[in-house]
Motif scaffolding. Structure first.
Motif, short mmCIF file in Angstrom:
data_model
loop_
_atom_site.label_atom_id
_atom_site.label_comp_id
_atom_site.label_asym_id
_atom_site.label_seq_id
_atom_site.Cartn_x
_atom_site.Cartn_y
_atom_site.Cartn_z
N TYR A 1 10.37 -3.75 0.77
CA TYR A 1 10.55 -2.33 0.49
C TYR A 1 10.44 -1.58 1.83
O TYR A 1 9.40 -1.58 2.46
N ARG B 1 7.75 1.12 -6.15
CA ARG B 1 8.33 -0.22 -5.94
C ARG B 1 9.01 -0.75 -7.19
O ARG B 1 10.09 -1.34 -7.12
N LYS B 2 8.40 -0.51 -8.36
CA LYS B 2 9.02 -0.97 -9.61
C LYS B 2 10.34 -0.24 -9.86
O LYS B 2 11.33 -0.86 -10.24
N ARG C 1 10.78 -11.13 -6.80
CA ARG C 1 9.92 -10.19 -6.08
C ARG C 1 9.42 -10.75 -4.76
O ARG C 1 9.02 -10.01 -3.88
N PRO D 1 3.66 3.31 -3.51
CA PRO D 1 2.86 2.97 -4.70
C PRO D 1 3.63 2.00 -5.59
O PRO D 1 4.84 1.85 -5.47
N GLN D 2 2.89 1.36 -6.47
CA GLN D 2 3.51 0.34 -7.33
C GLN D 2 4.59 0.95 -8.22
O GLN D 2 5.62 0.32 -8.47
N SER D 3 4.42 2.18 -8.67
CA SER D 3 5.43 2.80 -9.53
C SER D 3 6.75 2.99 -8.78
O SER D 3 7.83 2.79 -9.35
N GLU E 1 1.83 3.19 2.30
CA GLU E 1 2.67 2.20 1.62
C GLU E 1 3.24 2.84 0.36
O GLU E 1 2.76 3.86 -0.10
#
Length: 135
Positions: free
Chosen positions: A49, A18-19, A44, A14-16, A12
């Motif tokens: 994504y 996606r941001k 959101r 990573p959050q960085s 998946e």
């Protein structure tokens, strides 16, 4: 069970990533838009994504490989582009490793053929004491 030769693990974003992708899809007023059709997203919760190169085809979870889509565009991309490409990759791998099913007809003698039974047109005579007495 569906055999997948490409592996079982899925990576998946990573959050960085996606941001950063979410910031990239926002306009000057801060409203996020789908990167394919341009429709407005519901914050959101309405964002998906999506990998440009599918994860199953060695697509890396990087910002360059990430696109923000609405649900409709994500479904269209998944079912019309990604799934056929991954199915073809599976077929090629199965052919490469000779895992295809045999397409020859099974040769056997088969079951024995019995003569047709034509007794249903005659009347059925059951045993009874009256029939014994007649004979």
């Amino acid at each position: 069970m569906i055999v997948n030769l490409r592996g079982l693990s899925r990576t998946e974003f990573p959050q960085s990533v996606r941001k950063a992708a979410f910031r990239r899809c926002c306009d000057a007023s801060g409203q996020p838009h789908c990167e394919t059709c341009g429709c407005e997203l519901n914050g959101r919760s309405g964002t998906i994504y999506e990998h440009v190169t599918p994860d199953g085809l060695q697509g890396e979870p990087t910002l360059e490989n990430c696109r923000v889509h609405c649900k409709t565009c994500a479904d269209v991309k998944t079912f019309t582009e990604d799934n056929p490409r991954m199915q073809k990759a599976d077929r090629v791998l199965k052919h490469t490793f000779n895992l295809e099913r045999s397409k020859q007809k099974i040769r056997s003698r088969g079951f024995a053929k019995f003569a047709a039974q034509r007794t249903a047109t005659r009347p059925i005579r059951k045993w009874s004491p009256a029939i014994e007495a007649e004979q």
